[in-house]
Design an enzyme around this catalytic site. Structure first.
Site, PDB file in Angstrom:
ATOM      1  N   ASN A   9       0.881  -1.174   0.000  1.00  0.00           N
ATOM      2  CA  ASN A   9       0.000   0.000   0.000  1.00  0.00           C
ATOM      3  C   ASN A   9       0.916   1.219   0.000  1.00  0.00           C
ATOM      4  O   ASN A   9       1.486   1.565   1.030  1.00  0.00           O
ATOM      5  CB  ASN A   9      -0.891  -0.027   1.249  1.00  0.00           C
ATOM      6  CG  ASN A   9      -1.667   1.266   1.418  1.00  0.00           C
ATOM      7  OD1 ASN A   9      -1.732   2.096   0.508  1.00  0.00           O
ATOM      8  ND2 ASN A   9      -2.267   1.453   2.588  1.00  0.00           N
ATOM      9  N   LYS A  11       0.241   4.246  -0.282  1.00  0.00           N
ATOM     10  CA  LYS A  11      -0.346   5.482   0.276  1.00  0.00           C
ATOM     11  C   LYS A  11      -0.029   6.637  -0.672  1.00  0.00           C
ATOM     12  O   LYS A  11       0.110   6.416  -1.871  1.00  0.00           O
ATOM     13  CB  LYS A  11       0.139   5.729   1.705  1.00  0.00           C
ATOM     14  CG  LYS A  11      -0.016   4.476   2.562  1.00  0.00           C
ATOM     15  CD  LYS A  11       0.056   4.734   4.024  1.00  0.00           C
ATOM     16  CE  LYS A  11      -0.114   3.397   4.755  1.00  0.00           C
ATOM     17  NZ  LYS A  11      -0.237   3.555   6.199  1.00  0.00           N
ATOM     18  N   HIS A  95      -9.701   1.283   4.527  1.00  0.00           N
ATOM     19  CA  HIS A  95      -8.442   1.485   5.252  1.00  0.00           C
ATOM     20  C   HIS A  95      -8.688   2.465   6.395  1.00  0.00           C
ATOM     21  O   HIS A  95      -9.475   3.405   6.257  1.00  0.00           O
ATOM     22  CB  HIS A  95      -7.371   2.026   4.291  1.00  0.00           C
ATOM     23  CG  HIS A  95      -6.004   2.046   4.927  1.00  0.00           C
ATOM     24  ND1 HIS A  95      -5.619   3.040   5.792  1.00  0.00           N
ATOM     25  CD2 HIS A  95      -4.977   1.174   4.853  1.00  0.00           C
ATOM     26  CE1 HIS A  95      -4.388   2.769   6.208  1.00  0.00           C
ATOM     27  NE2 HIS A  95      -3.979   1.648   5.655  1.00  0.00           N
ATOM     28  N   GLU A  97      -7.114   4.895   7.474  1.00  0.00           N
ATOM     29  CA  GLU A  97      -6.902   6.312   7.152  1.00  0.00           C
ATOM     30  C   GLU A  97      -8.124   6.885   6.434  1.00  0.00           C
ATOM     31  O   GLU A  97      -8.475   8.046   6.610  1.00  0.00           O
ATOM     32  CB  GLU A  97      -5.617   6.475   6.331  1.00  0.00           C
ATOM     33  CG  GLU A  97      -4.386   6.323   7.220  1.00  0.00           C
ATOM     34  CD  GLU A  97      -3.157   5.744   6.536  1.00  0.00           C
ATOM     35  OE1 GLU A  97      -3.050   5.806   5.300  1.00  0.00           O
ATOM     36  OE2 GLU A  97      -2.299   5.205   7.272  1.00  0.00           O
ATOM     37  N   GLU A 167      -5.827  -4.695  10.315  1.00  0.00           N
ATOM     38  CA  GLU A 167      -4.801  -3.682  10.545  1.00  0.00           C
ATOM     39  C   GLU A 167      -5.122  -2.917  11.819  1.00  0.00           C
ATOM     40  O   GLU A 167      -5.935  -1.982  11.803  1.00  0.00           O
ATOM     41  CB  GLU A 167      -4.762  -2.696   9.365  1.00  0.00           C
ATOM     42  CG  GLU A 167      -4.364  -3.325   8.047  1.00  0.00           C
ATOM     43  CD  GLU A 167      -3.739  -2.297   7.115  1.00  0.00           C
ATOM     44  OE1 GLU A 167      -2.626  -2.546   6.649  1.00  0.00           O
ATOM     45  OE2 GLU A 167      -4.352  -1.237   6.886  1.00  0.00           O
ATOM     46  N   GLY A 173       2.080   2.430  10.626  1.00  0.00           N
ATOM     47  CA  GLY A 173       3.048   3.511  10.479  1.00  0.00           C
ATOM     48  C   GLY A 173       3.697   3.935  11.783  1.00  0.00           C
ATOM     49  O   GLY A 173       4.361   4.965  11.856  1.00  0.00           O
ATOM     50  N   SER A 212       3.021  -1.993  10.367  1.00  0.00           N
ATOM     51  CA  SER A 212       4.456  -2.064  10.633  1.00  0.00           C
ATOM     52  C   SER A 212       5.084  -3.426  10.323  1.00  0.00           C
ATOM     53  O   SER A 212       5.972  -3.895  11.033  1.00  0.00           O
ATOM     54  CB  SER A 212       4.758  -1.630  12.073  1.00  0.00           C
ATOM     55  OG  SER A 212       4.355  -0.282  12.276  1.00  0.00           O
TER      56      SER A 212
HETATM   57  P1  PGA Z   1       2.550   0.374   7.607  1.00  0.00           P
HETATM   58  O1  PGA Z   1       1.108   0.618   6.919  1.00  0.00           O
HETATM   59  O2  PGA Z   1       3.069  -0.932   7.074  1.00  0.00           O
HETATM   60  O3  PGA Z   1       3.386   1.551   7.182  1.00  0.00           O
HETATM   61  O4  PGA Z   1       2.318   0.325   9.078  1.00  0.00           O
HETATM   62  C1  PGA Z   1       0.224  -0.444   6.678  1.00  0.00           C
HETATM   63  C2  PGA Z   1      -1.029   0.075   6.046  1.00  0.00           C
HETATM   64  O5  PGA Z   1      -1.492   1.165   6.416  1.00  0.00           O
HETATM   65  O6  PGA Z   1      -1.622  -0.581   5.162  1.00  0.00           O
END
Ligand code: PGA
Length: 251
Positions: A9, A11, A95, A97, A167, A173, A212
């Site tokens: 992903n 982003k 997601h 976000e 998640e 993140g 992460s």
């Molecule tokens: P990350 O993000 O691996 O940077 O923690 C995962 C995601 O948001 O899909």
């Protein structure tokens, strides 16, 4: 045997030259895997680039969001049909976000999932609890509600071709990965939740872990019984990291 996947992903990251270098490496690496599916979910403007770089390789590509509407006066939105035209196989929906920063609720996520399915693509439905929800002991209640609304909103055949991603919001993140045991516990709960509707579906549904994931922790996470691979953010932007994670998913 369930499908295993490593899905990047990106982003809101990338630029044309860096993307090309990364996509080329991902294409080569995907060719060396025996069973794991590799995909990258890129920003909308880079879909054509992903399509041209990955066509003919074993890597797939997809989008990070979609409109729930088919077409019309929805300035700034992108329909599932448009994503399909660019060869997307996967679309992330729900997601955290999108939920937290752009006001998407469970009902919107269900509509978007249905839109992806009706355009013939595979939704990757994301669920996860916040830190406050985990600390309040309501993780299962939260992910069950998120999954339940989607499952109620689409037909059984739709669910059969969907992918789930757990998640935990507190792990995205932050560098704070869920332990393999924490991930396994929620994945098992989700599978059990699906099993109450349909045991065959529960047994076959790939459930990815995200939050992460790194080369250093991927094998341990993906080694858990109900973890079928990962949804990878930050580490998907670094070719060597992402490729090592793909290899971990390949087992
Ligand atoms: P990350 O993000 O691996 O940077 O923690 C995962 C995601 O948001 O899909």
């Amino acid at each position: 045997m369930r499908q295993r996947l490593a899905v990047g992903n990106w982003k809101m990251h990338g630029n044309l030259p860096d993307n090309l270098a990364l996509l080329d490496k991902v294409a080569v690496a995907a060719g060396g895997l025996s069973r794991a599916v590799v995909a990258v979910c890129v920003p909308f403007p880079y879909l054509a680039q992903a399509q041209s770089a990955l066509t003919g390789s074993k890597a797939a590509w997809g989008a990070q969001n979609v409109s729930q509407h088919r077409k019309g006066a929805f300035t700034g939105e992108v329909s599932a049909g448009m994503l399909r035209e660019f060869g997307c196989r996967y679309v992330l929906v729900g997601h955290s976000e999108r939920r937290q920063l752009f006001g998407e609720n469970d009902a919107t996520v269900a509509l978007k999932t249905a839109a992806v399915l009706s355009a013939g693509m595979t939704p990757i439905v994301c669920v996860g609890e916040t830190l406050a929800e985990r600390e309040a002991g309501i993780t299962e209640e939260v992910v069950g509600r998120q999954l339940g609304v989607v499952a109620d909103g689409i037909r059984a055949e739709g669910l059969q071709v969907s992918i789930l991603a757990y998640e935990p919001v507190w792990a995205i993140g932050t560098g704070k990965t869920a332990t393999p045991q924490q991930a396994q516990a929620v994945h098992a709960y989700l599978r059990d939740f699906l099993g109450r509707r349909d045991t065959a579906l529960a047994a076959s549904m790939p459930i990815l872990y995200g939050g992460s994931v790194k080369a250093a922790n991927a094998a341990e996470l993906f080694g858990m019984r109900d973890v079928d691979g990962g949804l990878i953010g930050g580490a998907a932007l670094v070719a060597e990291e992402f490729i090592a994670i793909c290899q971990a998913a390949d087992g």
